[in-house]
Scaffold this motif. Structure first.
Motif, PDB file in Angstrom:
ATOM      1  N   HIS A 188       9.066  -2.340   6.795  1.00 12.90           N
ATOM      2  CA  HIS A 188      10.035  -1.289   7.115  1.00 12.90           C
ATOM      3  C   HIS A 188       9.687   0.050   6.465  1.00 12.90           C
ATOM      4  N   GLN A 189       8.601   0.070   5.665  1.00 13.31           N
ATOM      5  CA  GLN A 189       8.178   1.295   4.960  1.00 13.31           C
ATOM      6  C   GLN A 189       9.314   1.870   4.113  1.00 13.31           C
ATOM      7  N   VAL A 190      10.022   0.979   3.446  1.00 18.30           N
ATOM      8  CA  VAL A 190      11.120   1.367   2.565  1.00 18.30           C
ATOM      9  C   VAL A 190      10.610   1.490   1.138  1.00 18.30           C
ATOM     10  N   LYS A 191      11.060   2.523   0.444  1.00 21.66           N
ATOM     11  CA  LYS A 191      10.664   2.739  -0.944  1.00 21.66           C
ATOM     12  C   LYS A 191      11.859   2.540  -1.879  1.00 21.66           C
ATOM     13  N   PRO A 192      11.641   1.943  -3.049  1.00 16.98           N
ATOM     14  CA  PRO A 192      12.718   1.841  -4.034  1.00 16.98           C
ATOM     15  C   PRO A 192      13.175   3.231  -4.482  1.00 16.98           C
ATOM     16  N   VAL A 193      14.404   3.290  -4.968  1.00 18.97           N
ATOM     17  CA  VAL A 193      14.951   4.544  -5.476  1.00 18.97           C
ATOM     18  C   VAL A 193      14.707   4.612  -6.984  1.00 18.97           C
ATOM     19  N   ALA A 212       0.805  -1.218   0.000  1.00 19.69           N
ATOM     20  CA  ALA A 212       0.000   0.000   0.000  1.00 19.69           C
ATOM     21  C   ALA A 212       0.841   1.272   0.000  1.00 19.69           C
ATOM     22  N   HIS A 213       2.059   1.210   0.552  1.00 20.31           N
ATOM     23  CA  HIS A 213       2.866   2.433   0.656  1.00 20.31           C
ATOM     24  C   HIS A 213       3.638   2.746  -0.620  1.00 20.31           C
ATOM     25  N   LEU A 214       3.556   1.866  -1.616  1.00 24.47           N
ATOM     26  CA  LEU A 214       4.280   2.086  -2.869  1.00 24.47           C
ATOM     27  C   LEU A 214       3.358   2.595  -3.963  1.00 24.47           C
TER      28      LEU A 214
END
Length: 339
Positions: free
Chosen positions: A301-306, A131-133
């Motif tokens: 971890h709520q990490v987003k790709p760069v 959901a966060h992406l």
């Protein structure tokens, strides 16, 4: 619908924008309206005609895509219209050990890929988008993200307190840095650009090395750690393997992924690898289960790709040229518009 086709080994500028009917999902299949795709180095090789005997023509390129479920075929209960999804690199490799049968259908190589407005996927080849992406971010996961996950976690077994060395600032290397940090590891990152080194440090790299200024970076990494690193994510290939061997501790692992740099095989320090009982681990993406595990970890971890740059669908050829320039840090993506 519209899609891009490589109709022969003509290179980037030979990509043709063609009209085709929208496919319909059969039993166990899902029709996805693709909203985003991303480019990997492997896709660049494919378009340039360097992907070997598995490449077919005409071919819709790109392995990585994300979008929204448009319709489902008979027998599909796991997905419904409106669901946001990501397609797996290998449609037949759902989990377990790899095999020829599981790895036969690689998107954008042996079968048509994601540079298209609609595509039908087997239901087992889809994973829900975290959901966060955004869809653009989600479209970077299937190849580079899963390859890095396999190298660092699944095959590398990296955990807290260990040290990982990454090479450069491409998609796999950036994902490997992020995944290693999520696992609690220390990261040594290399690049030839001071601007990119600053970005790598901002992303969490604990130590950075400019390999132009420090050509014996493998020796330097061993000095920094005292014994060598636990894992090298090797994307350069034969041309950088010697320094990777020098960087790796006794009993450590080199996750061998790339073919970016060349060197005579006769000059490899293979005896040193043998004496140090190092493991050279080939990595070719991963299964649907691995894509799901990566998506779960990023969500936790709520990490987003760069994402370095996003091109519109109409400028897909320009996106490939930008990828070929090597100017990017992270992923190059394409926004696929309908209408």
């Amino acid at each position: 619908m519209q899609c891009y086709e490589l109709q022969g080994p003509g290179g980037i500028d030979a990509l043709a924008l063609v009209d085709k009917p929208v496919p319909q999902p059969g039993r166990g299949e899902v029709l996805v309206r693709l909203t985003a795709a991303s480019i990997n180095y492997r896709d660049l090789l494919t378009v340039r005609g360097g992907y070997g005997s598995r490449q077919k023509f005409p071919l819709v390129p790109l392995s990585d895509g994300a979008g929204v479920v448009e319709a489902v075929g008979e027998g599909v209960a796991a997905f419904a219209a409106g669901d946001r999804v990501i397609g797996s690199f290998f449609e037949s490799w759902t989990g377990g050990e790899p095999s020829e049968a599981k790895m036969r259908a690689a998107l954008g190589g042996a079968v048509d890929g994601t540079l298209t407005q609609y595509r039908v996927f087997p239901m087992q080849a889809l994973v829900r988008t975290p959901a966060h992406l955004t869809d653009i971010e989600a479209a970077t996961l299937p190849c580079a993200g899963v390859t890095a996950w396999s190298a660092v976690i699944k095959l590398g077994g990296i955990g807290p307190g260990q040290t990982v060395l990454t090479q450069g600032s491409g998609g796999v290397s950036i994902f490997a840095l992020q995944i290693a940090k999520m696992a609690g590891a220390r990261v040594i990152a290399t690049s030839s650009s001071e601007a990119k080194i600053a970005r790598l440090a901002a992303l969490g790299a604990d130590v950075t090395l400019n390999y132009k200024q420090v050509p014996d970076w493998g020796k330097k990494a061993r000095e920094i750690t005292g014994q060598g690193v636990d894992l090298v994510v090797e994307v350069g290939g034969v041309g950088t393997l010697n320094e990777s061997i020098r960087a790796t501790r006794i009993g450590g692992t080199i996750a061998f992924i790339g073919v970016l740099a060349g060197a005579p095989a006769s000059e490899l320090r293979l005896p040193l690898m043998v004496m140090q009982q190092q493991r050279l681990q080939g990595v070719t993406v991963g299964a649907v289960d691995d894509l799901q595990a990566l998506a779960n970890a990023l969500a936790l971890h709520q990490v987003k790709p760069v994402v370095d740059r996003v091109f519109p669908f109409s400028e897909a050829r320009e996106a490939f040229h930008y990828m070929a320039s090597g100017a990017h840090l992270g992923k190059v993506a394409i926004a696929i518009a309908i209408g």
